[in-house]
Design an enzyme around this catalytic site. Structure first.
Site, short mmCIF file in Angstrom:
data_model
loop_
_atom_site.label_atom_id
_atom_site.label_comp_id
_atom_site.label_asym_id
_atom_site.label_seq_id
_atom_site.Cartn_x
_atom_site.Cartn_y
_atom_site.Cartn_z
N SER A 168 32.46 55.33 50.90
CA SER A 168 33.37 55.45 49.69
C SER A 168 32.49 55.91 48.82
O SER A 168 31.45 55.66 48.29
CB SER A 168 33.99 54.05 49.50
OG SER A 168 34.61 54.19 48.18
N PHE A 186 35.89 52.47 61.22
CA PHE A 186 36.75 52.05 59.83
C PHE A 186 36.87 50.86 59.66
O PHE A 186 37.09 50.35 58.42
CB PHE A 186 38.16 52.80 59.93
CG PHE A 186 38.24 54.36 60.14
CD1 PHE A 186 38.49 54.78 61.38
CD2 PHE A 186 38.17 55.18 58.92
CE1 PHE A 186 38.42 56.30 61.55
CE2 PHE A 186 38.08 56.46 59.22
CZ PHE A 186 38.46 57.07 60.54
N LYS A 237 29.28 49.12 51.46
CA LYS A 237 28.96 50.26 51.69
C LYS A 237 27.75 50.87 51.41
O LYS A 237 27.03 51.57 52.48
CB LYS A 237 30.23 51.13 50.97
CG LYS A 237 31.48 50.88 51.33
CD LYS A 237 31.90 51.22 52.78
CE LYS A 237 33.29 50.79 53.15
NZ LYS A 237 33.54 50.89 54.76
N TYR A 239 32.22 44.61 47.79
CA TYR A 239 32.81 45.84 48.60
C TYR A 239 31.94 46.97 48.61
O TYR A 239 31.59 47.39 49.63
CB TYR A 239 34.16 46.09 48.27
CG TYR A 239 34.75 47.37 48.84
CD1 TYR A 239 34.76 48.48 48.09
CD2 TYR A 239 34.94 47.54 50.36
CE1 TYR A 239 35.14 49.78 48.58
CE2 TYR A 239 35.27 48.61 51.00
CZ TYR A 239 35.36 49.70 50.08
OH TYR A 239 35.71 50.95 50.62
C1 WQD Z 1 43.16 54.68 40.88
C2 WQD Z 1 43.55 54.79 39.47
C3 WQD Z 1 43.46 52.76 38.40
C4 WQD Z 1 46.88 50.78 40.17
C5 WQD Z 1 39.55 52.14 45.20
C6 WQD Z 1 38.59 51.67 45.75
C7 WQD Z 1 37.88 52.62 46.33
C8 WQD Z 1 38.66 53.10 47.68
C9 WQD Z 1 40.03 53.73 46.92
C10 WQD Z 1 38.49 51.88 49.50
C11 WQD Z 1 42.78 53.99 38.59
C12 WQD Z 1 44.88 53.25 38.30
C13 WQD Z 1 45.93 51.83 39.78
C14 WQD Z 1 47.71 50.62 39.13
C15 WQD Z 1 46.90 51.95 37.74
N1 WQD Z 1 39.32 52.11 48.44
N2 WQD Z 1 45.82 52.30 38.56
N3 WQD Z 1 47.89 51.05 38.02
O1 WQD Z 1 40.10 51.87 41.98
O2 WQD Z 1 39.93 54.77 42.24
O3 WQD Z 1 39.71 53.30 44.06
O4 WQD Z 1 40.63 52.76 46.11
O5 WQD Z 1 37.56 52.60 49.99
O6 WQD Z 1 36.86 52.27 47.19
O7 WQD Z 1 37.70 51.53 44.59
O8 WQD Z 1 41.83 53.51 43.32
O9 WQD Z 1 44.28 53.65 43.31
O10 WQD Z 1 43.10 51.28 42.71
O11 WQD Z 1 43.23 53.46 41.24
O12 WQD Z 1 46.90 52.43 36.36
O13 WQD Z 1 48.81 49.74 39.83
O14 WQD Z 1 44.69 54.18 39.32
O15 WQD Z 1 43.00 52.13 37.09
O16 WQD Z 1 42.51 54.69 37.35
P1 WQD Z 1 40.33 53.36 42.82
P2 WQD Z 1 43.11 52.85 42.97
#
Ligand code: WQD
Length: 342
Positions: free
Chosen positions: A126, A82, A155, A151
């Protein structure tokens, strides 16, 4: 008892996987550099399972330290890896930190492991490797597209390094698990997500806003081509995700040697929009969440959710928790660590 090394085992998914491995009868050894996790997580694991994992604070970028560790553990043949830097935005600003940390550590682990008969390696990957997939739900056959961030690229490159290694080192057996969006916390609230600084991810930002640590949640865009205009993701309970790692390790332990490098998408198979996650939080907590619609976040894909057929049929694994159950567990964890009374 089969010994398994969990690198990054003090982290969010690593610690939950350590618990499920112990409960499945594996002997867990954790390596973590504590750059993004606290050693007190060991107490949490022990409080749940009754067994404190053996722990070594090692920086996996230190090749000699990695090789010396394996020399001290000649019977160690299984690794779940991890440990990595995982902040998409940070990787854009500091790519070399990500390429060094995420790739050097992987190579050193494989160099230490690849000639041990019966070596099993599980890689934390991921769904980000798919970018914006053309077809939904996303299967493992979906094309891996040029990553949107260093990032995500680490992966993709990581999977290629392992794939190439499995082809030529017969002792090495490996599986890559492509996570969708892990959320929630163990029901005991002994372990959970501990984002350092301002959370980048949606659910911890929601729970910190509800706990009063953040003024309000910014919803990054409501003008996407989705049912309610907000992005869609596949939010999977971290305990379900952890259990999938046990099933993957069991598969490697029980499978005939093969140079096949298998990949599995790990999600619930259901997509939920940002507004649906907010509604879920308000439903399970009974609290109204303070949020506003903000501009889109660069790099966000419109929608991503998994086709979990292969994981269901080959690993014999299926996510069991609903979005509400996962969001509630995240809220209960937040209340615990902030000393809030439910
Ligand atoms: C989810 C949705 C945002 C925060 C990321 C990485 C991925 C994995 C998981 C590591 C999106 C929206 C978010 C906020 C919002 N990480 N959002 N306001 O981007 O799908 O994935 O995390 O492995 O590799 O890319 O997850 O939780 O950041 O966002 O509106 O304050 O929530 O725009 O649509 P994401 P997230």
């Amino acid at each position: 008892m089969t010994k398994v090394l969990v690198t990054g085992g003090l982290g969010f998914i690593g610690s939950h996987t350590a618990v499920e491995l112990q409960e499945a009868g594996y002997e867990v050894v954790i390596i973590d550099d504590c750059s993004n996790a606290r050693e007190t997580v060991l107490e949490g694991i022990e409080n749940i399972t009754g067994t404190r994992p053996e722990f070594h604070r090692i920086d996996l970028r230190d090749k000699s330290a990695v090789l010396a560790f394996f020399e001290r553990h000649p019977d160690l043949k299984a690794v779940i890896h991890f440990a990595a830097s995982k902040a998409v935005g940070e990787s854009v600003e500091n790519p070399l930190l990500y390429y060094e940390n995420n790739l050097n550590s992987l190579v050193y682990l494989l160099q230490a492991l690849h000639q041990r008969e019966g070596a099993h390696f599980i890689f934390s990957s991921s769904c980000t490797v798919y970018g914006q997939a053309k077809d939904l739900p996303i299967t493992e056959q979906a094309p891996v597209v040029p990553a949107e961030s260093p990032y995500g690229n680490t992966k993709q490159i990581g999977e290629e390094i392992i794939r190439d290694s499995c082809k030529v080192y017969p002792a090495l057996q490996a599986i890559s698990l492509r996570y969708f969006n892990p959320i929630g916390a163990h029901a005991s609230a002994e372990i959970g997500e501990l984002p350092l600084g301002v959370p980048q991810n949606l659910v911890p930002f929601i729970t910190q806003t509800a706990a009063g640590l953040r003024e309000e949640l910014a919803v990054f865009g409501d003008d996407y081509p989705t049912t309610d205009g907000t992005c869609v993701r596949d939010y999977i309970h971290v305990v379900d995700l952890a259990k999938a790692h046990v099933m993957a390790l069991n598969r490697l332990v029980n499978r005939e040697n093969s140079e096949d490098f298998e990949v599995f998408n790990l999600g619930t198979g259901t997509g939920s929009s940002v507004l649906e996650v907010i509604q879920s939080f308000e439903r399970v907590s009974g609290k109204s969440l303070n949020y506003r619609i903000a501009p889109r976040r660069p790099g966000d894909v419109v929608a991503a959710y998994a086709d979990t057929t292969r994981a269901n049929e080959v690993l014999g694994w299926k996510a069991e928790s609903s979005l509400d159950e996962a969001v509630l567990s995240a809220w209960q964890w937040e209340q615990k660590i902030r000393g809030l009374h439910p």
